[in-house]
Design a protein around this motif. Structure first.
Motif, mmCIF file in Angstrom:
data_model
loop_
_atom_site.group_PDB
_atom_site.id
_atom_site.type_symbol
_atom_site.label_atom_id
_atom_site.label_comp_id
_atom_site.label_asym_id
_atom_site.label_seq_id
_atom_site.Cartn_x
_atom_site.Cartn_y
_atom_site.Cartn_z
ATOM 1 N N ARG A 55 35.147 15.440 -0.477
ATOM 2 C CA ARG A 55 35.741 13.933 0.163
ATOM 3 C C ARG A 55 36.867 13.243 -0.571
ATOM 4 N NH1 ARG A 55 31.050 9.816 1.756
ATOM 5 N NH2 ARG A 55 30.814 10.150 -1.569
ATOM 6 N N LEU A 56 37.596 12.956 -0.016
ATOM 7 C CA LEU A 56 38.823 12.085 -0.396
ATOM 8 C C LEU A 56 38.595 10.612 -0.672
ATOM 9 C CD1 LEU A 56 41.174 12.059 -3.637
ATOM 10 C CD2 LEU A 56 42.509 11.863 -1.853
ATOM 11 N N ASN A 57 38.182 9.499 -1.481
ATOM 12 C CA ASN A 57 37.497 8.441 -1.551
ATOM 13 C C ASN A 57 39.341 7.410 -2.026
ATOM 14 O OD1 ASN A 57 35.347 7.914 -0.878
ATOM 15 N ND2 ASN A 57 35.322 8.610 -2.823
ATOM 16 N N PHE A 58 39.491 5.771 -0.419
ATOM 17 C CA PHE A 58 41.224 5.836 -1.282
ATOM 18 C C PHE A 58 40.172 3.908 -1.424
ATOM 19 C CE2 PHE A 58 43.882 8.833 1.312
ATOM 20 C CZ PHE A 58 44.226 9.411 0.103
ATOM 21 N N VAL A 60 42.393 0.557 -0.634
ATOM 22 C CA VAL A 60 43.217 -0.005 0.378
ATOM 23 C C VAL A 60 43.701 -1.484 -0.358
ATOM 24 C CG1 VAL A 60 44.700 0.355 2.378
ATOM 25 C CG2 VAL A 60 42.978 1.992 1.548
ATOM 26 N N ARG A 61 44.312 -1.692 0.053
ATOM 27 C CA ARG A 61 45.128 -3.160 -0.339
ATOM 28 C C ARG A 61 46.280 -3.641 0.114
ATOM 29 N NH1 ARG A 61 45.150 -5.193 -6.240
ATOM 30 N NH2 ARG A 61 42.471 -4.820 -5.518
ATOM 31 N N ASP A 62 46.576 -4.460 0.946
ATOM 32 C CA ASP A 62 47.558 -4.737 1.643
ATOM 33 C C ASP A 62 48.236 -3.196 2.338
ATOM 34 O OD1 ASP A 62 47.149 -7.416 1.446
ATOM 35 O OD2 ASP A 62 48.435 -7.320 -0.453
ATOM 36 N N GLY A 63 47.548 -2.800 3.057
ATOM 37 C CA GLY A 63 48.110 -1.335 3.540
ATOM 38 C C GLY A 63 48.131 -0.321 2.417
ATOM 39 N N ARG A 64 48.550 -0.793 1.325
ATOM 40 C CA ARG A 64 48.684 0.944 -0.170
ATOM 41 C C ARG A 64 47.190 1.379 -0.667
ATOM 42 N NH1 ARG A 64 53.007 2.539 0.501
ATOM 43 N NH2 ARG A 64 55.001 1.025 1.059
ATOM 44 N N VAL A 65 47.445 2.332 -1.261
ATOM 45 C CA VAL A 65 46.461 2.666 -2.088
ATOM 46 C C VAL A 65 46.494 2.565 -3.334
ATOM 47 C CG1 VAL A 65 45.009 4.250 -3.039
ATOM 48 C CG2 VAL A 65 46.781 4.877 -0.517
ATOM 49 N N VAL A 66 45.290 1.507 -3.241
ATOM 50 C CA VAL A 66 45.631 0.846 -5.230
ATOM 51 C C VAL A 66 44.754 1.841 -6.100
ATOM 52 C CG1 VAL A 66 46.322 -1.340 -4.753
ATOM 53 C CG2 VAL A 66 43.445 -0.705 -4.694
ATOM 54 N N ARG A 67 43.975 2.846 -5.151
ATOM 55 C CA ARG A 67 43.094 3.588 -6.551
ATOM 56 C C ARG A 67 42.660 4.798 -5.527
ATOM 57 N NH1 ARG A 67 36.883 2.401 -7.207
ATOM 58 N NH2 ARG A 67 36.298 3.983 -8.634
ATOM 59 N N ALA A 68 41.887 5.572 -5.949
ATOM 60 C CA ALA A 68 42.320 7.071 -5.361
ATOM 61 C C ALA A 68 40.691 8.149 -6.308
ATOM 62 C CB ALA A 68 43.037 8.151 -4.745
ATOM 63 N N TRP A 69 39.541 8.660 -6.086
ATOM 64 C CA TRP A 69 38.908 8.950 -6.643
ATOM 65 C C TRP A 69 37.864 10.321 -5.075
ATOM 66 C CZ3 TRP A 69 37.497 4.582 -5.010
ATOM 67 C CH2 TRP A 69 36.702 3.845 -4.354
ATOM 68 N N LYS A 70 37.576 10.846 -6.395
ATOM 69 C CA LYS A 70 36.935 11.913 -5.735
ATOM 70 C C LYS A 70 35.684 12.052 -5.180
ATOM 71 C CE LYS A 70 40.096 16.170 -7.850
ATOM 72 N NZ LYS A 70 39.488 17.076 -8.545
ATOM 73 N N GLY A 71 35.080 12.651 -4.704
ATOM 74 C CA GLY A 71 33.474 12.759 -4.042
ATOM 75 C C GLY A 71 32.916 11.012 -3.027
#
Length: 71
Positions: A55-58, A60-71
């Motif tokens: 699993r990859l988590n995003f 999202v703020r204003d349609g853009r990925v601001v942080r991403a992490w596994k799990g």
């Protein structure tokens, strides 16, 4: 005796590479690279912290990925 199942392999992919991308583009790229689950969340969303292989988590703020992490 039943064999112990082997967890699926996790893609060898860095979550940092998704930061700054458009959310739809990031999700498409993640699925192409083998992530079985992609989850996009607004900032401040309350989530459980169990680790899910693949699993990859995003965030999202204003349609853009601001942080991403596994799990």
């Amino acid at each position: 005796m039943t064999p112990i199942p082997t967890p699926p392999a996790e893609p060898q992919d860095s979550p940092d590479g998704y930061v700054g991308l458009d959310a739809e583009q990031a999700e498409r790229r993640a699925r192409e690279r083998g992530w079985s689950t992609v989850r996009a969340l607004p900032p401040g969303t309350i989530i459980t912290m169990e680790y899910r292989v693949g699993r990859l988590n995003f965030e999202v703020r204003d349609g853009r990925v601001v942080r991403a992490w596994k799990g």
